[in-house]
Design an enzyme around this catalytic site. Structure first.
Site, PDB file in Angstrom:
ATOM      1  N   LYS A 185       0.890  -1.176   0.000  1.00 36.15           N
ATOM      2  CA  LYS A 185       0.000   0.000   0.000  1.00 36.15           C
ATOM      3  C   LYS A 185       0.921   1.218   0.000  1.00 36.15           C
ATOM      4  O   LYS A 185       1.473   1.596   1.030  1.00 36.15           O
ATOM      5  CB  LYS A 185      -0.885  -0.028   1.248  1.00 36.15           C
ATOM      6  CG  LYS A 185      -2.199   0.712   1.148  1.00 36.15           C
ATOM      7  CD  LYS A 185      -2.125   2.220   1.060  1.00 36.15           C
ATOM      8  CE  LYS A 185      -1.789   2.940   2.323  1.00 36.15           C
ATOM      9  NZ  LYS A 185      -1.584   4.412   2.091  1.00 36.15           N
ATOM     10  N   GLY A 238       7.198   5.362   7.963  1.00 36.03           N
ATOM     11  CA  GLY A 238       6.378   6.577   7.951  1.00 36.03           C
ATOM     12  C   GLY A 238       6.481   7.277   9.287  1.00 36.03           C
ATOM     13  O   GLY A 238       7.485   7.140   9.996  1.00 36.03           O
ATOM     14  N   SER A 239       5.408   7.994   9.632  1.00 39.45           N
ATOM     15  CA  SER A 239       5.479   8.825  10.831  1.00 39.45           C
ATOM     16  C   SER A 239       5.443   7.975  12.100  1.00 39.45           C
ATOM     17  O   SER A 239       4.906   6.858  12.113  1.00 39.45           O
ATOM     18  CB  SER A 239       4.311   9.816  10.855  1.00 39.45           C
ATOM     19  OG  SER A 239       3.134   9.116  11.179  1.00 39.45           O
ATOM     20  N   GLY A 243       3.125   4.744  13.001  1.00 38.64           N
ATOM     21  CA  GLY A 243       3.880   3.534  13.345  1.00 38.64           C
ATOM     22  C   GLY A 243       3.422   2.937  14.662  1.00 38.64           C
ATOM     23  O   GLY A 243       3.324   1.719  14.809  1.00 38.64           O
ATOM     24  N   GLU A 260       9.939   1.681  10.727  1.00 39.01           N
ATOM     25  CA  GLU A 260      10.985   2.663  10.448  1.00 39.01           C
ATOM     26  C   GLU A 260      10.305   4.031  10.496  1.00 39.01           C
ATOM     27  O   GLU A 260       9.439   4.323   9.680  1.00 39.01           O
ATOM     28  CB  GLU A 260      11.537   2.369   9.048  1.00 39.01           C
ATOM     29  CG  GLU A 260      12.831   3.048   8.777  1.00 39.01           C
ATOM     30  CD  GLU A 260      13.822   2.796   9.884  1.00 39.01           C
ATOM     31  OE1 GLU A 260      14.234   3.796  10.486  1.00 39.01           O
ATOM     32  OE2 GLU A 260      14.143   1.634  10.167  1.00 39.01           O
ATOM     33  N   CYS A 294      13.749  11.062   6.287  1.00 44.43           N
ATOM     34  CA  CYS A 294      13.863  10.755   7.719  1.00 44.43           C
ATOM     35  C   CYS A 294      15.307  10.899   8.159  1.00 44.43           C
ATOM     36  O   CYS A 294      15.584  11.046   9.340  1.00 44.43           O
ATOM     37  CB  CYS A 294      13.256   9.411   8.081  1.00 44.43           C
ATOM     38  SG  CYS A 294      13.706   8.100   6.997  1.00 44.43           S
TER      39      CYS A 294
HETATM   40  C1  UN1 Z   1      14.495   8.242   4.137  1.00 46.78           C
HETATM   41  O1  UN1 Z   1      14.966   9.292   4.518  1.00 46.78           O
HETATM   42  O2  UN1 Z   1      13.315   7.992   4.320  1.00 46.78           O
HETATM   43  O3  UN1 Z   1      20.271   7.842   3.244  1.00 46.78           O
HETATM   44  C2  UN1 Z   1      15.327   7.243   3.421  1.00 46.78           C
HETATM   45  C3  UN1 Z   1      19.402   8.381   2.588  1.00 46.78           C
HETATM   46  C4  UN1 Z   1      18.638   7.592   1.542  1.00 46.78           C
HETATM   47  C5  UN1 Z   1      17.457   6.922   2.137  1.00 46.78           C
HETATM   48  C6  UN1 Z   1      16.616   7.831   2.978  1.00 46.78           C
HETATM   49  N1  UN1 Z   1      19.495   6.647   0.923  1.00 46.78           N
HETATM   50  O4  UN1 Z   1      19.098   9.539   2.785  1.00 46.78           O
END
Ligand code: UN1
Length: 511
Positions: A185, A238-239, A243, A260, A294
């Site tokens: 999804k 996601g957030s 999560g 994550e 993230c």
């Molecule tokens: C993310 O920020 O959700 O190291 C993933 C990085 C990328 C992956 C980021 N290869 O910023």
């Protein structure tokens, strides 16, 4: 996504879910518009707003396909993945263009996103000839002991919009090589990139039902998928708020769950650092993907001896950034994803100015004139004199907003760096190897960089974070991903021809 009153510039295409090897209309009969965040007059297409019935159909297809897929020898599953990776290579430019159009980040970055999926697919395909278990001595004679990985069944993958091909690949490839079937999804802002990934899978000959996509909102499709009794594992990126809901639901239902989530990553700049290099790293970390990673560098802690100089250089460099539609070759920073994200980022800027009392050094506003008129653009924003406990230095903003915090020495930098609820990524700029190693050891994060920004993870190393960032799993690197998507079976073969009781029968060592 907000809908502009202006006429769409292209004829909208209507997309379908992919269930049991067929592209099917959603049973819900409803759809979600996907518009280009750099110019909302550009309608990318209409995508299914699936309901629980659509989700059920996808899970049934995955359940049905599971025994057959599981029975395909892993090296043969791998051959399909190699073919899939090659197709991604061939379609890379087109996929990057689609991604920039639906997501906003600039073409170089969307090319990188597709490349990450290519890397992950080739890398995982190689694993098809390993998937190692191990043998072990038994404590009893004439008894053989070993263990093998076995698949879990139907895996639900719920993925975010900021890496709409890379992150689905981090989950899908290890799930498939282990012999699971999947229902994905994707985020409602970026379904096209996941469709592209799955179309390449279809072209590579991945059998019907092995991969299924249901599109829709998290509240409806995502929740139905998480709650479905035939789903054995939910892998979510996601957030943190969402999560936690996934964790509660899967915990209650006894499912496996890998999460994550957020980050509040720090770059520490010491007084001996190469300042120009640190400035480049901070600009890339804070404003790349408009800060919507993230792993984004949303805090820079700078030694007070170089603080003023660093801020000056950083502001000068940031002012040169070309902001606009990522489809244009010279643009360096695109829009943010949607109206809601824009409002959230602006509200954090207000908090920084009026409640936290930090100094707004640069930016701090929406760009809505000229070429930015029809998009969700935020000027790259720098706050200085930020104290570590301020809201803007604690919460994940997920936008182009950077907090600069002064420090006295490395120990204080580490304390500030670790002083947030998240633990994804951190970095240090220094010429001193002792300090670099000291920081590496002391930072409570899943990823650590020396003389480099907080972003740029590669697929063959573990990806994930400590504390509120995750629940202890790591994606990427094969062993840690295989540990998510398979479970161990311990096997004992007793060839002594008699009943032998472990822990009870004592083996007599001959004298
Ligand atoms: C993310 O920020 O959700 O190291 C993933 C990085 C990328 C992956 C980021 N290869 O910023």
């Amino acid at each position: 996504m907000a809908v502009s009153k202006s006429k769409p510039s292209t004829k909208p295409e209507t997309y379908k879910n992919y269930i049991g090897g067929r592209w099917v209309k959603p049973l819900s009969g409803s759809s979600i518009e996907n518009r280009n965040p750099a110019d909302t007059r550009d309608l990318v297409g209409n995508f299914p707003a699936s309901n629980a019935e659509d989700v059920s159909a996808a899970v049934s297809a995955a359940r049905e396909a599971f025994p057959k897929w599981k029975a395909v020898p892993a090296p043969k599953r791998a051959e399909l993945l190699f073919r899939w990776a090659q197709i991604l290579v061939e379609r890379k430019d087109a996929f990057a263009t689609d991604m920039t159009r639906e997501m906003g980040k600039v073409l170089k970055e969307t090319g990188g996103d597709v490349q990450e999926a290519i890397d992950m697919t080739f890398y995982t395909a190689g694993e098809g000839r390993r998937l190692h278990g191990y043998t072990s001595p038994s404590e009893l004679p004439d008894k053989f002991a070993m263990c093998v990985r076995q698949p879990l069944g139907v895996c639900a993958l719920i993925t975010p919009w900021n890496f709409p091909m890379a992150i689905p690949s981090w989950k899908m490839m290890p799930a498939l090589i282990c012999g699971n079937t999947v229902v994905i999804k994707p985020a409602e802002d970026t379904p096209l990139s996941t469709i592209n990934l799955v179309k390449a899978a279809e072209a590579a000959g991945i059998p019907p039902g092995v991969i299924n996509i249901v599109m829709g909102t998290g509240e409806e499709a995502g929740a139905a998928l998480t709650q479905h009794p035939d789903v054995r594992l939910v892998s979510f990126t996601g957030s943190t708020d969402t999560g936690r809901i996934v964790a509660e639901t899967t915990g209650r239902m006894g499912k496996i769950c890998s999460l994550e989530m957020g980050g509040k990553n720090v770059i520490m700049v010491m007084e001996d650092a190469d300042l120009d290099l640190a400035v480049e790293g901070a600009v890339w970390g804070a404003f790349g993907t408009s800060g919507q990673r993230c792993t984004a560098s949303s805090r820079v802690v700078v030694h007070k001896r170089v603080y003023k100089k660093f801020v000056e250089k950083l502001a000068e460099r940031t002012k040169t950034l070309v902001i606009g539609n990522g489809l244009k070759k010279n643009v360096e920073m695109g829009p943010v994803i949607n109206e809601q994200a824009l409002q959230k980022i602006l509200s954090y800027i207000e908090i920084g100015k009026n409640i936290d009392g930090a100094t707004l050094h640069l930016g701090g506003h929406r760009l809505d004139k000229g070429e930015h008129k029809n998009g969700f653009f935020v000027a790259p924003t720098i706050f200085t004199d930020v104290a570590p406990q301020m809201t803007i230095a604690q919460e994940e903003i997920f936008g182009p907003v950077l907090s600069i915090i002064p420090c006295r020495d490395l120990d204080e930098a580490i304390e500030i760096g670790n002083g947030v609820k998240y633990g994804l990524s951190s970095s240090i700029y220094t010429q001193d190897v002792n300090r670099a190693f000291h920081a590496m050891e002391a930072m409570n994060t899943g990823i650590f960089y020396v003389n480099s920004s907080t972003i740029g993870a590669e697929v063959h190393l573990p990806f994930g974070g400590t504390k509120a960032t995750g629940n202890g799993h790591r994606e990427g690197a094969m062993i840690s991903s295989l540990d998510i998507f398979s479970e161990w079976k311990a096997i004992y073969v007793d060839y002594s021809g008699k009943l032998q009781k472990a822990q009870i029968d004592v083996f007599e060592t001959p004298r």
